[in-house]
Write a protein that holds these residues in place. Structure first.
Motif, PDB file in Angstrom:
ATOM      1  N   ALA A  19     -38.525  23.263   8.672  1.00 30.95           N
ATOM      2  CA  ALA A  19     -37.791  24.265   9.448  1.00 30.95           C
ATOM      3  C   ALA A  19     -38.760  25.092  10.283  1.00 30.95           C
ATOM      4  O   ALA A  19     -39.783  25.564   9.781  1.00 30.95           O
ATOM      5  N   GLU A  56     -29.727  25.486   7.919  1.00 30.48           N
ATOM      6  CA  GLU A  56     -29.211  25.320   9.277  1.00 30.48           C
ATOM      7  C   GLU A  56     -29.765  26.425  10.163  1.00 30.48           C
ATOM      8  O   GLU A  56     -30.255  27.453   9.672  1.00 30.48           O
ATOM      9  N   ILE A  57     -29.675  26.217  11.448  1.00 28.47           N
ATOM     10  CA  ILE A  57     -30.169  27.183  12.433  1.00 28.47           C
ATOM     11  C   ILE A  57     -29.445  28.514  12.225  1.00 28.47           C
ATOM     12  O   ILE A  57     -28.236  28.546  12.007  1.00 28.47           O
ATOM     13  N   GLY A  58     -30.206  29.595  12.270  1.00 27.90           N
ATOM     14  CA  GLY A  58     -29.653  30.930  12.113  1.00 27.90           C
ATOM     15  C   GLY A  58     -29.771  31.490  10.705  1.00 27.90           C
ATOM     16  O   GLY A  58     -29.584  32.693  10.500  1.00 27.90           O
ATOM     17  N   GLU A 108     -36.028  33.860  10.614  1.00 29.93           N
ATOM     18  CA  GLU A 108     -34.773  33.182  10.924  1.00 29.93           C
ATOM     19  C   GLU A 108     -35.091  31.770  11.389  1.00 29.93           C
ATOM     20  O   GLU A 108     -35.978  31.570  12.228  1.00 29.93           O
ATOM     21  N   ILE A 109     -34.377  30.807  10.849  1.00 28.04           N
ATOM     22  CA  ILE A 109     -34.588  29.418  11.246  1.00 28.04           C
ATOM     23  C   ILE A 109     -34.075  29.229  12.676  1.00 28.04           C
ATOM     24  O   ILE A 109     -32.932  29.557  12.982  1.00 28.04           O
ATOM     25  N   THR A 110     -34.960  28.724  13.539  1.00 29.28           N
ATOM     26  CA  THR A 110     -34.580  28.504  14.942  1.00 29.28           C
ATOM     27  C   THR A 110     -34.399  27.026  15.273  1.00 29.28           C
ATOM     28  O   THR A 110     -33.721  26.701  16.229  1.00 29.28           O
ATOM     29  N   LYS A 111     -35.021  26.151  14.489  1.00 28.26           N
ATOM     30  CA  LYS A 111     -34.893  24.701  14.692  1.00 28.26           C
ATOM     31  C   LYS A 111     -35.041  24.010  13.352  1.00 28.26           C
ATOM     32  O   LYS A 111     -35.810  24.451  12.504  1.00 28.26           O
ATOM     33  N   MET A 112     -34.322  22.918  13.209  1.00 25.64           N
ATOM     34  CA  MET A 112     -34.481  22.069  12.028  1.00 25.64           C
ATOM     35  C   MET A 112     -35.050  20.730  12.486  1.00 25.64           C
ATOM     36  O   MET A 112     -34.583  20.162  13.470  1.00 25.64           O
TER      37      MET A 112
END
Length: 81
Positions: free
Chosen positions: A32, A57-59, A23-27
């Protein structure tokens, strides 16, 4: 060879064959930051993303593989698959 052997020891698996869910936590402008299913954090550089960085995007959930583990910093580089 040494890098792969170390990454297998560090991650506990044959990382060449393993697809991780994350899961993306920061961009960031350079890529990512992704939290993997095993709670480790890695970076997918923007060149290793499947789509333009603006589409992320985050999430968001992503599937990725390990490209490398830096022996000094233990930073994990990933590639989206």
């Amino acid at each position: 060879q040494e890098l792969r052997d170390f990454s297998e020891e560090f991650l506990g698996e044959n990382v060449e064959l393993k697809i991780y869910k994350g899961e993306i936590t920061k961009m960031k402008t350079f890529g990512a930051i992704v939290k993997l299913e095993n709670e480790l954090i890695g970076l997918i550089e923007k060149e290793k993303l499947l789509h333009p960085i603006e589409k992320y995007e985050i999430g968001m959930k992503v599937d990725c593989v390990v490209v490398s583990v830096d022996l000094l910093t233990l930073k994990i580089k990933l590639k989206e698959v």
